[in-house]
Design an enzyme around this catalytic site. Structure first.
Site, PDB file in Angstrom:
ATOM      1  N   CYS A   2      25.606  56.224  27.126  1.00 49.87           N
ATOM      2  CA  CYS A   2      24.482  55.347  26.827  1.00 49.87           C
ATOM      3  C   CYS A   2      24.744  53.977  27.452  1.00 49.87           C
ATOM      4  O   CYS A   2      25.870  53.490  27.436  1.00 49.87           O
ATOM      5  CB  CYS A   2      24.207  55.146  25.338  1.00 49.87           C
ATOM      6  SG  CYS A   2      23.833  56.649  24.447  1.00 49.87           S
ATOM      7  N   ARG A  27      25.372  56.024  32.860  1.00 49.27           N
ATOM      8  CA  ARG A  27      25.969  56.238  31.540  1.00 49.27           C
ATOM      9  C   ARG A  27      25.175  57.241  30.688  1.00 49.27           C
ATOM     10  O   ARG A  27      25.563  57.552  29.567  1.00 49.27           O
ATOM     11  CB  ARG A  27      26.053  54.909  30.786  1.00 49.27           C
ATOM     12  CG  ARG A  27      26.838  53.845  31.533  1.00 49.27           C
ATOM     13  CD  ARG A  27      26.869  52.561  30.735  1.00 49.27           C
ATOM     14  NE  ARG A  27      27.576  52.765  29.493  1.00 49.27           N
ATOM     15  CZ  ARG A  27      28.877  52.658  29.339  1.00 49.27           C
ATOM     16  NH1 ARG A  27      29.631  52.357  30.367  1.00 49.27           N
ATOM     17  NH2 ARG A  27      29.431  52.852  28.169  1.00 49.27           N
ATOM     18  N   TRP A  73      22.410  58.981  26.469  1.00 47.68           N
ATOM     19  CA  TRP A  73      23.043  60.292  26.625  1.00 47.68           C
ATOM     20  C   TRP A  73      23.085  60.856  25.211  1.00 47.68           C
ATOM     21  O   TRP A  73      23.790  60.345  24.344  1.00 47.68           O
ATOM     22  CB  TRP A  73      24.454  60.143  27.208  1.00 47.68           C
ATOM     23  CG  TRP A  73      25.082  61.453  27.554  1.00 47.68           C
ATOM     24  CD1 TRP A  73      24.963  62.133  28.729  1.00 47.68           C
ATOM     25  CD2 TRP A  73      25.941  62.248  26.725  1.00 47.68           C
ATOM     26  NE1 TRP A  73      25.678  63.298  28.675  1.00 47.68           N
ATOM     27  CE2 TRP A  73      26.287  63.398  27.464  1.00 47.68           C
ATOM     28  CE3 TRP A  73      26.439  62.111  25.433  1.00 47.68           C
ATOM     29  CZ2 TRP A  73      27.107  64.395  26.952  1.00 47.68           C
ATOM     30  CZ3 TRP A  73      27.259  63.100  24.923  1.00 47.68           C
ATOM     31  CH2 TRP A  73      27.585  64.235  25.684  1.00 47.68           C
ATOM     32  N   ASN A  99      25.162  52.429  21.309  1.00 50.14           N
ATOM     33  CA  ASN A  99      25.976  53.308  22.155  1.00 50.14           C
ATOM     34  C   ASN A  99      27.179  53.698  21.329  1.00 50.14           C
ATOM     35  O   ASN A  99      27.967  52.847  20.933  1.00 50.14           O
ATOM     36  CB  ASN A  99      26.398  52.541  23.419  1.00 50.14           C
ATOM     37  CG  ASN A  99      27.495  53.265  24.195  1.00 50.14           C
ATOM     38  OD1 ASN A  99      27.624  54.485  24.099  1.00 50.14           O
ATOM     39  ND2 ASN A  99      28.263  52.521  24.949  1.00 50.14           N
ATOM     40  N   GLY A 100      27.316  54.988  21.037  1.00 51.72           N
ATOM     41  CA  GLY A 100      28.454  55.444  20.231  1.00 51.72           C
ATOM     42  C   GLY A 100      28.016  56.484  19.235  1.00 51.72           C
ATOM     43  O   GLY A 100      26.926  57.072  19.369  1.00 51.72           O
ATOM     44  N   GLU A 484      40.348  70.017  41.232  1.00 50.02           N
ATOM     45  CA  GLU A 484      39.358  68.969  41.467  1.00 50.02           C
ATOM     46  C   GLU A 484      38.192  69.500  42.308  1.00 50.02           C
ATOM     47  O   GLU A 484      37.029  69.176  42.055  1.00 50.02           O
ATOM     48  CB  GLU A 484      40.047  67.766  42.140  1.00 50.02           C
ATOM     49  CG  GLU A 484      39.154  66.617  42.549  1.00 50.02           C
ATOM     50  CD  GLU A 484      38.352  65.988  41.409  1.00 50.02           C
ATOM     51  OE1 GLU A 484      38.600  66.288  40.233  1.00 50.02           O
ATOM     52  OE2 GLU A 484      37.434  65.207  41.727  1.00 50.02           O
ATOM     53  N   LYS A 488      34.345  69.441  41.068  1.00 50.23           N
ATOM     54  CA  LYS A 488      33.287  68.760  41.843  1.00 50.23           C
ATOM     55  C   LYS A 488      32.114  69.703  42.076  1.00 50.23           C
ATOM     56  O   LYS A 488      30.960  69.340  41.903  1.00 50.23           O
ATOM     57  CB  LYS A 488      33.799  68.317  43.209  1.00 50.23           C
ATOM     58  CG  LYS A 488      34.484  67.035  43.461  1.00 50.23           C
ATOM     59  CD  LYS A 488      33.859  65.754  43.115  1.00 50.23           C
ATOM     60  CE  LYS A 488      33.858  65.496  41.645  1.00 50.23           C
ATOM     61  NZ  LYS A 488      34.887  64.653  41.115  1.00 50.23           N
ATOM     62  N   GLU A 491      30.172  70.306  38.909  1.00 50.25           N
ATOM     63  CA  GLU A 491      29.434  69.114  38.465  1.00 50.25           C
ATOM     64  C   GLU A 491      28.141  68.908  39.223  1.00 50.25           C
ATOM     65  O   GLU A 491      27.120  68.567  38.634  1.00 50.25           O
ATOM     66  CB  GLU A 491      30.300  67.852  38.663  1.00 50.25           C
ATOM     67  CG  GLU A 491      31.373  67.660  37.633  1.00 50.25           C
ATOM     68  CD  GLU A 491      32.189  66.407  37.917  1.00 50.25           C
ATOM     69  OE1 GLU A 491      32.453  65.654  36.973  1.00 50.25           O
ATOM     70  OE2 GLU A 491      32.598  66.175  39.085  1.00 50.25           O
ATOM     71  N   HIS A 507      46.613  87.100  38.398  1.00 46.29           N
ATOM     72  CA  HIS A 507      46.636  87.402  36.963  1.00 46.29           C
ATOM     73  C   HIS A 507      45.256  87.214  36.343  1.00 46.29           C
ATOM     74  O   HIS A 507      45.120  86.605  35.292  1.00 46.29           O
ATOM     75  CB  HIS A 507      47.672  86.510  36.262  1.00 46.29           C
ATOM     76  CG  HIS A 507      49.037  86.675  36.844  1.00 46.29           C
ATOM     77  ND1 HIS A 507      49.840  87.764  36.560  1.00 46.29           N
ATOM     78  CD2 HIS A 507      49.724  85.926  37.732  1.00 46.29           C
ATOM     79  CE1 HIS A 507      50.969  87.661  37.235  1.00 46.29           C
ATOM     80  NE2 HIS A 507      50.921  86.555  37.956  1.00 46.29           N
ATOM     81  N   LYS A 606      28.750  59.274  33.275  1.00 47.98           N
ATOM     82  CA  LYS A 606      29.938  58.811  33.973  1.00 47.98           C
ATOM     83  C   LYS A 606      30.994  58.275  33.036  1.00 47.98           C
ATOM     84  O   LYS A 606      32.181  58.466  33.229  1.00 47.98           O
ATOM     85  CB  LYS A 606      29.546  57.726  34.975  1.00 47.98           C
ATOM     86  CG  LYS A 606      30.731  57.271  35.785  1.00 47.98           C
ATOM     87  CD  LYS A 606      30.348  56.913  37.161  1.00 47.98           C
ATOM     88  CE  LYS A 606      31.576  56.775  38.038  1.00 47.98           C
ATOM     89  NZ  LYS A 606      32.183  58.064  38.362  1.00 47.98           N
TER      90      LYS A 606
HETATM   91  C1  G6P Z   1      33.397  61.835  32.979  1.00 44.95           C
HETATM   92  C2  G6P Z   1      33.055  61.605  34.428  1.00 44.95           C
HETATM   93  C3  G6P Z   1      34.214  62.069  35.309  1.00 44.95           C
HETATM   94  C4  G6P Z   1      35.494  61.380  34.885  1.00 44.95           C
HETATM   95  C5  G6P Z   1      35.788  61.564  33.399  1.00 44.95           C
HETATM   96  C6  G6P Z   1      36.921  60.669  32.938  1.00 44.95           C
HETATM   97  O1  G6P Z   1      33.457  63.195  32.726  1.00 44.95           O
HETATM   98  O2  G6P Z   1      31.873  62.281  34.794  1.00 44.95           O
HETATM   99  O3  G6P Z   1      33.937  61.759  36.658  1.00 44.95           O
HETATM  100  O4  G6P Z   1      36.557  61.895  35.633  1.00 44.95           O
HETATM  101  O5  G6P Z   1      34.633  61.207  32.637  1.00 44.95           O
HETATM  102  O6  G6P Z   1      36.505  59.336  33.068  1.00 44.95           O
HETATM  103  P1  G6P Z   1      37.450  58.105  33.318  1.00 44.95           P
HETATM  104  O7  G6P Z   1      36.509  56.950  33.452  1.00 44.95           O
HETATM  105  O8  G6P Z   1      38.329  57.985  32.113  1.00 44.95           O
HETATM  106  O9  G6P Z   1      38.228  58.363  34.551  1.00 44.95           O
END
Ligand code: G6P
Length: 611
Positions: A2, A27, A73, A99-100, A484, A488, A491, A507, A606
C-alpha cells in the site's frame, strides 16, 4: 505494501496526491482513493489503478489544500470500491488511509459492533478508524489524543493518515512497522510511504520512527511519542533526483532498470573498489572488521530475490572467508526460536529496507544481542536505520516490481564484502584477491556487452512464450541464479517455473521433461562445467528443449542445446552477476510477448510491508 500520500499547504492538494500515488503504485495497485478537505470532507475511491480513478473523477470539484491518497494491496477484503481507502468514520467527519495490518481488529470490531457500530467494508482500517472516533467522542478529546489512546490498544503494523473536518489544514499521522516520510517545504508539508511524491518540491525530509505520531500543518510539524512527549524532528537531506524515478523514454521501468545495470554496478563499486591499489574501502565493514574476523557464523536473512543474493553470498563467503554461513527466509527465522550465539553476525539483505518479515527478524535478533549488518538499497529505510553497520547497494530507485538492478547491486556488494573480509582474515591468496578485484571491476563493461545482444534473447523468448512450465538449472555459484531466473519468469510472465540445482533435478523434476518443456541451463565455464554438460545430455535424452547460457568460446554445449546465449568469460565467483542479465531479459521479453504489465504484475507488490 500500500502506498500513502498526503499534502497540506498553499498548493492544490489533488495533483500532488494523485502524482504521488502514481509513483507509489509499485506498492500495490488493487484500488485507489483520495480524501480532500474543502469545506467538508470529499472522498473519491475506486477499484483499480490510479489512472482509472483519475478518469472517473474528471469534472468533479477537486479544489483543496489538504488531502490524502492511497493505493492498495489488498489484505482484509477483496479489491473493490467499498474496500478501497480512504475510509470514513460513522459520523462522516473523519477519513483515514492505512498501510499495514491491524492484527486484533476482530476483537475491536466485536467491541464496536456491541456498541451498535456497523461497517460498510471488510477492512481492518474501517474498524480502527471507528475505534478512534469512538474514543474521541467518549473521552471528549481531540483527534490527536484519540489516536494516541487507540494505538496503545492496537497490535500489528501501520502507517495511518487521518483528516478531520473540524481541523481542515491538519493531517494526523502515526507509524509502527510501515514506512512514513514527511517532506518539509516552505509553509507546506508532504507525506509519503517513500520520498518519491515530494521529490520536485523539497529535499528535506523527516523519517518518522515507530510509535511516533505526527501532527502536520502547513507551517508546523509536531512529532510526539505515544506518551504525548514532543520529539525534535530530525531533518535529512535527500540525495535523489526526479529523473531517477521516471521512465526516461523506456517502455517499462523494468527494461530501464535492466539497461541501467552497467552504471548501477559501477556506482556500487565506485569509491570502494580500487583494483590497481588492491583495496576495497567499505566503512561499514571496516568499522566491524574485528567482529567479522572473529565471527563464528554469519546468518543471512532476506526474502524473495534478496534471498537469492544471500544464497550466492553463502557460497562466496564460505569459499573465500571460511566463515560458516546460514541463509534464512526472514519469515521463518522470525517465528522460530533460532540459536543465536555470541559472535554470530546477522546480515539482512533488502532492496526496499522495509520488508516487514526481514525488519522484524532483525529486530528480534538484535534483542538477543546479535550484531546486525544491512545490505540495503533504499537510503534511510527502516532496515538501514536499525542496522549496526551496513553497505548500501547504490542501485538508485527501483520501480519495476520484479527486482533487477538491485539484485546485481546486492551481488556486487556481497562479493566486495567477502573479498574484504577474506583479505583481512588472510583466507585468500594475494593473487586470487587481486584477480577477483580486476574481475569485479570489469563487470559493468561485460554487462554492457551482454545488453548489446538483447535481441537474441527476444528471439528465444518468442519461441518459448507459449510454454506452461519451465525449469531453470544451475550448479554451484550458478544455482542461486537458476532460482532467480525461475522467480523472474514466474513473476512477470505467469509461467510456472522452478529453479533447481542441476544434479538434483534427477530427484523429481526430470519427471516433467518432455518435448514441450523448456529447460534453461546456466552453464558458464566453471569447475562444474563437465558435470552440467552431462545434465544437459540427460534432458536432451528425454527430448526436453534446452536453452543454455554459456561462456563465449564454449564449443561443446552449442552442439547439444536448442538455443544458446553467450556471456563473456569471467571467474566463476563473478560469472553469476553476468548470467543474471539474460535471466532478466528472457523473462522481460516473455512477459511483454504475453501482454503482461511487467512493471506491475498481478497480485505482487514491490515493498511487502505486511507479513
Ligand atoms: C517483493 C518484491 C521482490 C523482492 C522481495 C523482497 O516480493 O516483489 O522483488 O525481492 O519483496 O524485498 P526486499 O525489498 O526486502 O528486497
Amino acid at each position: 505494501m500500500c502506498g500513502i500520500v498526503g499534502y497540506t499547504g498553499p498548493k492544490e492538494a489533488y495533483p500532488i496526491v494523485i502524482t504521488g500515488l502514481k509513483r507509489l503504485e509499485y506498492r500495490g495497485y488493487d484500488s485507489t482513493g483520495v480524501a480532500l478537505l474543502n469545506g467538508g470532507l470529499k472522498v473519491y475511491k475506486k477499484k483499480g489503478r490510479v489512472a482509472e480513478l483519475e478518469d472517473a473523477i474528471v469534472g468533479k470539484n477537486l479544489h483543496s489544500h489538504t488531502g490524502i491518497g492511497h493505493t492498495r494491496w489488498a489484505t482484509h477484503g477483496e479489491p473493490s470500491d467499498v474496500n478501497a481507502h480512504p475510509h470514513t468514520s460513522a459520523s462522516g467527519k473523519l477519513a483515514m488511509i492505512h498501510n499495514g495490518i491491524i492484527e486484533n481488529y476482530a476483537q475491536l470490531k466485536k467491541e464496536l459492533t456491541n456498541k451498535g457500530y456497523t461497517f460498510s467494508s471488510e477492512t481492518d482500517t474501517e474498524v480502527l478508524l471507528n475505534f478512534i472516533e469512538d474514543i474521541k467522542e467518549n473521552n471528549k478529546c481531540d483527534l490527536e489524543e484519540a489516536v494516541r489512546v487507540a494505538l496503545k490498544r492496537v497490535t500489528g503494523a501501520y502507517v495511518i493518515l487521518l483528516l478531520d473536518e473540524e481541523n481542515p489544514d491538519t493531517i494526523i499521522a502515526a507509524r509502527k512497522g510501515s514506512p512514513l516520510v514527511i517532506g518539509v517545504g516552505k509553509g507546506e508539508h508532504f507525506l509519503g510511504s517513500d520520498a518519491s511524491p515530494m521529490l520536485e518540491y523539497t529535499k528535506e525530509v523527516v523519517y518518522v520512527n515507530d510509535y511516533e505520531l505526527a501532527i502536520v500543518k502547513p507551517n508546523e510539524l509536531i512529532l510526539k511519542n505515544l506518551g504525548n512527549e514532543k520529539i525534535t524532528p530530525f531533518v535529512t537531506k535527500l540525495d535523489m533526483e526526479l529523473a531517477a524515478i521516471e521512465k526516461g523514454g523506456y517502455d517499462h521501468f523494468m527494461l530501464k532498470e535492466i539497461v541501467e545495470q552497467p552504471s548501477t554496478i559501477h556506482d556500487c563499486l565506485r569509491g570502494r573498489l580500487d583494483a590497481n591499489a588492491g583495496t576495497i574501502t567499505m566503512s561499514g565493514i571496516q568499522d566491524n572488521i574485528e567482529h567479522f574476523k572473529k565471527a563464528n557464523r554469519i546468518i543471512m536473512v532476506a526474502c524473495g530475490t534478496s534471498w537469492h543474493a544471500a544464497l550466492l553470498a553463502e557460497y562466496i563467503i564460505e569459499e573465500l572467508c571460511r566463515i560458516p554461513v546460514e541463509v534464512e527466509y526472514a519469515s521463518e527465522f522470525r517465528y522460530r526460536n533460532p540459536i543465536i550465539n555470541k559472535g554470530d553476525i546477522i546480515v539482512a539483505i533488502s532492496q526496499s529496507g522495509e520488508t516487514a518479515d526481514t525488519l522484524v527478524a532483525i529486530e528480534r535478533a538484535k534483542e538477543n544481542g546479535a550484531i546486525i549488518f544491512g545490505v540495503v538499497n533504499v537510503v534511510g529505510s527502516s532496515i538501514a536505520r536499525i542496522s549496526d553497520g551496513g553497505a548500501y547497494t547504490h542501485a538508485g530507485p527501483e520501480i519495476g516490481v520484479a527486482s533487477t538492478k538491485a539484485f546485481t547491486g546486492q551481488l556486487a556488494v556481497l562479493t566486495m564484502m567477502a573479498l574484504k573480509i577474506a583479505k583481512e582474515k588472510g583466507t585468500i591468496s594475494n593473487d586470487r584477491y587481486k584477480n577477483l578485484l580486476l574481475e569485479l571491476e570489469a563487470v559493468p563493461e561485460k554487462v554492457s556487452a551482454i545488453l548489446k545482444n538483447a535481441e537474441d534473447l527476444k528471439k528465444i523468448a518468442l519461441k518459448y512464450k507459449g510454454a506452461s512450465d519451465a525449469l531453470f538449472l544451475g550448479r554451484g555459484y550458478n544455482f542461486p541464479i537458476a532460482l532467480e531466473g525461475a522467480l523472474k519468469l514466474k513473476e512477470i510472465s505467469y509461467i510456472h517455473a522452478e529453479g533447481y540445482p542441476a544434479a538434483e533435478m534427477k530427484h523429481g523434476p526430470i519427471a516433467l521433461v518432455d518435448e514441450n518443456l523448456p529447460v534453461v541451463f546456466i552453464a558458464t565455464k566453471d569447475s562444474y562445467h563437465e558435470k552440467i554438460v552431462s545434465n544437459i545430455q540427460e534432458i536432451k535424452a528425454r527430448k526436453g528443449k534446452v536453452i543454455a547460457i554459456i561462456t563465449e568460446g564454449d564449443d561443446v554445449i552449442p552442439g547439444m542445446a536448442d538455443d544458446v546465449f553467450y556471456v563473456p568469460a569471467a571467474d566463476e565467483i563473478i560469472a553469476p552477476i553476468l548470467s543474471t542479465i539474460p535471466m532478466q531479459l528472457l523473462s522481460y521479453y516473455v512477459g511483454i510477448a504475453k501482454g503482461v504489465d511487467v512493471d506491475k504484475p498481478r497480485n505482487l507488490a514491490k515493498s511487502v510491508t505486511v507479513e
